[in-house]
Enzyme design. Structure first.
Site: not given
Length: 407
Positions: A153, A179, A190, A276, A402
């Site tokens: 993703t 992933k 997680t 991220e 995000n």
């Protein structure tokens, strides 16, 4: 044990493929299929979040039933979480599509999803994806790599690894893919991870090994403090290596468990480093703690602290932030026993010594912290237990990613 090329297709009898189903993404593959030519004993661990995705509950039922598992279908883009009865119907439709096109019982098909929570999956696209993938299954390394890319993703790199080792005079192979980049926090597990092996082992021992290894690998990573609704680790063993089935704890069991630990730790660290917006892998290593639980708590508190993570991003040797995180972690210790160091490929530097700050070389500290992987090394001097946790720095890009995740 030897690290070899590949991932989920490295072990004998496993095939994989991927497809562009356009479930959410329009310009990349977003479905993957992992398939074993023979039914597998299976083990799994799942999120501790009370809000569990439909696919998590579907897979838990298979793992806990004692029945075999033969295929896993994974989609990215939509998580199938908080989706009510429609979510379960999507799981069943996907599994029954595998039954139709692969000839395997639908109750041996696991499903996994990752992406936006609260959106319904387009079942027609899932079913069409399964049909397309049933025609392109392949045991090549490339097929496994392509599958690992299809489940991404916000990941920036795919994550896969494989090893081989000897059991009962036979060469056994263990491979995996995972992933995970955001919504990453300990308490199993997680992320999504899929491990395949041609080892012959009893279901009970496979589950015990997986559950134990998770404690020091996937449960020791954190990116943002958010435990996902979809966290799933599935391990499938088809027995095609031809070894005598492992049915009791022995040297062979320990050899397998060592390989499993390596694979899980490798994938866990890859996820932490790919957090991220991250620019660095952030490791906390706690040694000589009173017991294992304290060591785990302390190391996870260090990498989980936002102030610690921003210090790592800024290459600031502000050791007080790390001690502060230890202090509120819940573990009991005497700060006057603690030694703290910063460490990387560029050296190791003590900055705190048994309750007293040390005058240290700031330029050397900066050099150490500019590395792509930085370790905070803590000697508790109170016992002989140790643990390591992994995370990443906190950058401006985390907020950017995000803030517009659904778009």
């Amino acid at each position: 044990m030897k690290v070899i090329e590949g991932g989920v297709t490295a072990a004998t009898g496993f095939e994989a493929t991927s497809a562009m189903a356009q479930i959410k993404y329009k310009d990349r593959t977003d479905m993957a299929l992992v398939y074993s030519k023979e039914p597998c004993v299976c083990a799994g661990t799942f999120t501790s979040n009370v809000v569990k995705a439909a696919c998590v509950m579907w897979d838990k039922k298979i793992v806990e039933s004692g029945e075999p598992m033969q295929a896993v279908v994974i989609n990215s883009g939509i998580a199938n979480a908080c989706t009510g009865k429609e979510g379960f119907d999507a799981c069943e439709a996907t599994a029954k599509a595998c039954q139709e096109h692969l000839g395997v019982p639908y109750n041996t098909v696991a499903v996994a999803s990752t992406g936006v929570i609260g959106m319904q999956l387009p079942v027609d696209k899932l079913v069409a994806g399964v049909e397309a993938m049933s025609k392109t299954l392949d045991g090549s390394i490339k097929a496994g790599t392509d599958a690992s890319k299809a489940i991404m993703t916000t990941d920036t790199v795919n994550k896969e690894v494989a090893v081989s080792f000897e059991i009962d005079g036979k060469t056994v192979t263990l491979g995996g893919m995972s992933k995970g980049s955001g919504m990453i926090h300990p308490n199993m597990c997680t992320m999504l991870a899929f491990i395949t092996t041609d080892l012959a082992i009893s279901k009970a021992l496979l589950q015990e090994a997986v559950s134990d290894v998770v404690k020091d690998t996937f449960n020791m990573i954190t990116v943002d403090g958010d435990t996902s609704t979809n966290d799933t680790l599935l391990c499938m063993a088809n027995g095609l290596a031809g070894n005598k089935e492992i049915t009791e704890k022995s040297d062979d069991y320990n050899t397998f468990k060592e390989a499993l630990l390596f694979v899980c730790e490798y994938l866990a660290k890859k996820m932490a480093a790919d957090g991220e917006g991250a620019s660095k892998l952030f490791e906390a290593k706690v040694v000589n703690a009173r017991d294992k639980q304290d060591a785990r708590i302390l190391s996870r508190a260090i990498v989980g602290s936002n102030l610690s993570k921003t210090a790592i991003y800024g290459c600031d040797a502000n050791f007080g932030r790390f001690l502060c995180a230890m202090g509120y972690s819940g573990a009991e210790f005497d700060q006057n026993d603690v030694e703290l160091y910063f460490e990387s490929e560029f050296g190791k530097l003590k900055v705190f010594d048994k309750g007293t700050p040390i005058v240290f070389d700031e330029d050397k500290a900066l050099e150490i912290m500019k590395a792509d992987a930085v370790t905070v090394f803590v000697d508790m001097n109170e016992g002989n237990a140790s643990a390591t946790a992994w995370g990443c720095d906190l950058t401006y890009d985390y907020v950017k990613i995000n803030a517009d995740y659904r778009s």
